[in-house]
Design a protein around this motif. Structure first.
Motif, short mmCIF file in Angstrom:
data_model
loop_
_atom_site.label_atom_id
_atom_site.label_comp_id
_atom_site.label_asym_id
_atom_site.label_seq_id
_atom_site.Cartn_x
_atom_site.Cartn_y
_atom_site.Cartn_z
N ARG A 1 0.84 -1.19 0.00
CA ARG A 1 0.00 0.00 0.00
C ARG A 1 0.89 1.25 0.00
N GLY A 2 0.48 2.25 -0.79
CA GLY A 2 1.28 3.47 -0.91
C GLY A 2 1.07 4.43 0.24
N GLY A 3 1.95 5.39 0.34
CA GLY A 3 1.78 6.48 1.29
C GLY A 3 1.98 6.13 2.76
N VAL A 4 2.58 4.97 3.05
CA VAL A 4 2.75 4.59 4.45
C VAL A 4 4.15 4.91 4.99
N GLY A 5 5.00 5.47 4.13
CA GLY A 5 6.31 5.90 4.62
C GLY A 5 7.48 5.05 4.17
N VAL A 6 7.30 4.30 3.09
CA VAL A 6 8.39 3.45 2.59
C VAL A 6 9.62 4.30 2.23
N SER A 7 9.40 5.36 1.46
CA SER A 7 10.54 6.19 1.05
C SER A 7 11.16 6.90 2.24
N THR A 8 10.33 7.31 3.17
CA THR A 8 10.83 7.97 4.37
C THR A 8 11.76 7.04 5.15
N VAL A 9 11.30 5.80 5.36
CA VAL A 9 12.11 4.83 6.11
C VAL A 9 13.39 4.51 5.34
N PRO B 1 8.65 -0.12 -5.01
CA PRO B 1 7.30 0.36 -5.28
C PRO B 1 6.25 -0.58 -4.68
N HIS B 2 5.00 -0.17 -4.77
CA HIS B 2 3.93 -0.93 -4.12
C HIS B 2 3.31 -1.94 -5.07
N ASP B 3 4.13 -2.85 -5.53
CA ASP B 3 3.62 -3.88 -6.44
C ASP B 3 4.52 -5.11 -6.35
N LEU C 1 5.93 -0.27 12.06
CA LEU C 1 4.64 0.41 12.12
C LEU C 1 4.90 1.92 12.11
N ASN C 2 4.32 2.59 11.13
CA ASN C 2 4.57 4.03 10.99
C ASN C 2 3.26 4.80 11.15
N TRP C 3 3.23 5.68 12.16
CA TRP C 3 2.03 6.48 12.40
C TRP C 3 2.01 7.67 11.44
N VAL C 4 1.54 7.43 10.21
CA VAL C 4 1.49 8.53 9.23
C VAL C 4 0.32 9.47 9.51
N VAL D 1 7.24 3.95 14.54
CA VAL D 1 7.63 5.34 14.27
C VAL D 1 6.45 6.24 14.62
N PRO D 2 6.65 7.20 15.53
CA PRO D 2 5.52 8.03 15.94
C PRO D 2 5.10 9.03 14.86
N PHE D 3 3.90 9.56 15.01
CA PHE D 3 3.41 10.60 14.10
C PHE D 3 4.25 11.86 14.31
N ALA D 4 4.73 12.44 13.24
CA ALA D 4 5.58 13.64 13.37
C ALA D 4 5.46 14.47 12.10
N SER D 5 4.25 14.97 11.83
CA SER D 5 4.03 15.58 10.52
C SER D 5 4.89 16.82 10.30
N GLU D 6 5.03 17.65 11.33
CA GLU D 6 5.80 18.87 11.10
C GLU D 6 7.24 18.57 10.73
N THR D 7 7.83 17.64 11.46
CA THR D 7 9.21 17.26 11.17
C THR D 7 9.34 16.77 9.74
N PHE D 8 8.38 15.91 9.31
CA PHE D 8 8.52 15.33 7.99
C PHE D 8 8.23 16.32 6.86
N VAL D 9 7.25 17.19 7.07
CA VAL D 9 6.96 18.17 6.01
C VAL D 9 8.18 19.07 5.82
N SER E 1 11.18 18.41 6.60
CA SER E 1 12.32 17.64 6.11
C SER E 1 12.22 17.40 4.60
N ILE E 2 11.00 17.19 4.09
CA ILE E 2 10.86 17.03 2.63
C ILE E 2 11.12 18.36 1.92
N ASN E 3 10.57 19.43 2.47
CA ASN E 3 10.77 20.74 1.83
C ASN E 3 12.24 21.14 1.81
N1 LIG Z 1 5.67 9.13 11.03
C1 LIG Z 1 5.18 10.04 10.20
N2 LIG Z 1 4.48 11.09 10.67
C2 LIG Z 1 3.95 12.01 9.84
N3 LIG Z 1 4.09 12.00 8.50
C3 LIG Z 1 4.79 10.98 7.96
C4 LIG Z 1 5.38 9.96 8.77
N4 LIG Z 1 6.03 9.09 7.96
C5 LIG Z 1 5.86 9.56 6.71
N5 LIG Z 1 5.13 10.68 6.69
C6 LIG Z 1 4.70 11.46 5.51
O1 LIG Z 1 3.81 10.66 4.75
C7 LIG Z 1 3.98 10.89 3.36
C8 LIG Z 1 4.24 9.58 2.65
O2 LIG Z 1 5.53 9.10 3.03
P1 LIG Z 1 6.47 8.37 1.96
O3 LIG Z 1 6.56 9.15 0.72
O4 LIG Z 1 7.70 8.02 2.68
O5 LIG Z 1 5.59 7.07 1.74
P2 LIG Z 1 5.65 5.99 0.56
O6 LIG Z 1 5.11 4.74 1.15
O7 LIG Z 1 7.01 5.94 0.00
O8 LIG Z 1 4.63 6.63 -0.43
P3 LIG Z 1 4.49 6.55 -2.04
O9 LIG Z 1 3.25 5.75 -2.23
O10 LIG Z 1 4.34 7.97 -2.44
O11 LIG Z 1 5.73 5.92 -2.54
C9 LIG Z 1 5.13 11.87 3.24
O12 LIG Z 1 4.58 13.16 3.08
C10 LIG Z 1 5.85 11.74 4.57
O13 LIG Z 1 6.50 12.92 4.93
#
Ligand SMILES: Nc1ncnc2c1ncn2[C@@H]1O[C@H](COP(=O)(O)OP(=O)(O)OP(=O)(O)O)[C@@H](O)[C@H]1O
Ligand SMILES: [Mg+2]
Length: 404
Positions: free
Chosen positions: A145-153, A259-261, A311-314, A337-345, A347-349
């Motif tokens: 599943r996408g958007g769960v933080g794979v690239s972040t980790v 990727p998610h496939d 486990l990532n609290w997105v 991994v705890p929720f930390a939206s400000e840090t991640f936003v 950090s991406i910017n």
């Molecule tokens: N622990 C967290 N707390 C808050 N935001 C998070 C956390 N981990 C990731 N995010 C945010 O969630 C979004 C998705 O993260 P990321 O791109 O790493 O996921 P992905 O699984 O690689 O997604 P994609 O499907 O786009 O490849 C990003 O904006 C990232 O900053």
């Protein structure tokens, strides 16, 4: 030895000003009045850097830049675009064709000199010295599943390993369509997988692979996803197989952002993995995707003991409880991994992962410890002669934890 800089501009006065600035800054200056002229002489001049005007008749700066990036002999030369217009659109286009930096005219000589020095410093980092073969550890990061933080980790793991061990680490973006690894490290897309896919398979050797990888100041070398989605189709399984085999011999660690496939190339990334990190969010769809992934991995006979769940609290609230998730997926969670939206936003910017930007913050420490936990046994078992600040921090924390 003075660095050689080639300036390309159709305007004589501009050329005079640029070359005066260059000479004054201690560079060797070369000039060219058209794109065609520059392209015909560049191999002879062998500049360390090129300054390119955008508005030129016949061939504009974008075209020249694109051609330079396509030629194997010139694709590594840093390029600074110089233009009279200061629009976001132009900047984006400049970076898309492979420029490394961008300055508007009229320029301040001191700024131009400083930027050139900065670019040259960064490009010196691009050269990865020849090394003996190593037996690298492959860690693949995955979620169906996408958007769960794979690239972040993946990005924080790679940067964390590089910081802790000071050894060469490769971060490989296997999400060929819209992969974000380079962006997360604020690297201009100078070269990508597409450059490897466009040459004959037998011409791919480890020098070429290392040249195509972009070196980040943390010590991570990134093999980036192509700029354009259409190029993703060019990256065939034999290319991937060959490249991954080479990376394993040249890098102590290879981290893959999958990727998610379950495409053929994704399966290669899984198959190669010494450890596989499955990332999930505390919600039903992600838990289901994880159960599905574990079933497929089982069918593929991927050893369950090499799978680690993260486990990532997105999102912030009302997630499923850890113990409920563990019961459903029938596998322990290695890390939360705890929720930390400000840090991640931010950090991406900024293009700086938390493990580098704030190593002593809660999140930075978590990723540093995670990197250590995923290290090779031979590294963990040996005490480095020159321990890095990150290694010292990790060890201090584990000492404290043992005391408790
Ligand atoms: N622990 C967290 N707390 C808050 N935001 C998070 C956390 N981990 C990731 N995010 C945010 O969630 C979004 C998705 O993260 P990321 O791109 O790493 O996921 P992905 O699984 O690689 O997604 P994609 O499907 O786009 O490849 C990003 O904006 C990232 O900053
Ligand atoms: Mg991703």
């Amino acid at each position: 030895m003075a660095s050689r800089v080639l300036a390309v501009d159709d305007n004589q006065i501009n050329l005079k000003m640029i070359s005066a600035t260059l000479l004054h800054g201690g560079f060797e200056a070369y000039i060219s009045e058209s794109g065609a002229d520059a392209l015909s002489r560049v191999e002879q001049i062998k500049p360390d850097l090129i300054i390119l005007d955008i508005d030129m008749p016949e061939m504009d700066g974008y075209q020249v830049c694109q051609t330079l990036r396509q030629r194997p002999t010139t694709r590594h030369i840093p390029i600074m675009m110089l233009t009279a217009h200061d629009t976001l659109e132009e900047k984006v286009r400049g970076f898309e064709v492979g420029a490394d930096d961008y300055m508007t005219k009229p320029f301040q000589p001191a700024e131009l000199q400083a930027r050139i020095k900065g670019l040259l410093r960064r490009s010196a980092l691009q050269v990865v010295p020849e090394k003996q073969n190593v037996d690298g550890k492959f860690i693949s990061v995955f979620s169906l599943r996408g958007g769960v933080g794979v690239s972040t980790v993946a990005t924080n793991l790679a940067a964390g390993l590089a910081q802790v061990w000071g050894k060469p680490v490769a971060l490989v973006d296997m999400a060929f369509i819209m992969g974000q690894c380079a962006l997360m490290l604020n690297l201009t897309l100078r070269n990508t997988w597409a450059d490897l896919a466009k040459v004959n398979l037998n011409e791919i050797d480890s020098d070429l692979v290392q040249n195509v990888m972009m070196k980040h100041a943390s010590g991570v070398s990134v093999l980036a996803a192509p700029r354009f989605s259409v190029d993703a189709e060019l990256i065939s399984p034999p290319v991937v197989e060959k490249v991954l085999g080479m990376l394993k011999k040249k890098f102590a660690y290879v981290v893959m952002d999958l990727p998610h496939d379950f495409s053929e190339t994704t399966l290669m990334g899984i198959d190669q993995a010494d450890e596989l990190m499955l990332v999930l969010a505390p919600e039903l769809a992600s838990v289901r995707a994880t159960v599905g992934s574990l079933e497929t991995l089982n069918q593929l006979q991927f050893p369950a003991e090499n799978v680690r769940l993260i486990l990532n609290w997105v999102f912030e609230k009302r997630g499923l409880a850890r113990k409920d998730i563990e019961k459903v997926v029938k596998h322990p969670l290695q890390l939360v991994v705890p929720f930390a939206s400000e840090t991640f936003v931010s950090s991406i910017n900024l293009g700086i992962p938390p493990v580098i930007n704030a190593p002593t913050s809660a999140l930075g420490m978590l990723f540093e410890d995670m990197a250590y936990a995923f290290s090779r046994e031979e590294d963990i078992d040996s005490i480095p002669t020159n321990p890095s600040p990150a290694w010292l921090r990790v060890n201090e924390r584990s000492k404290q934890a043992r005391k408790r």
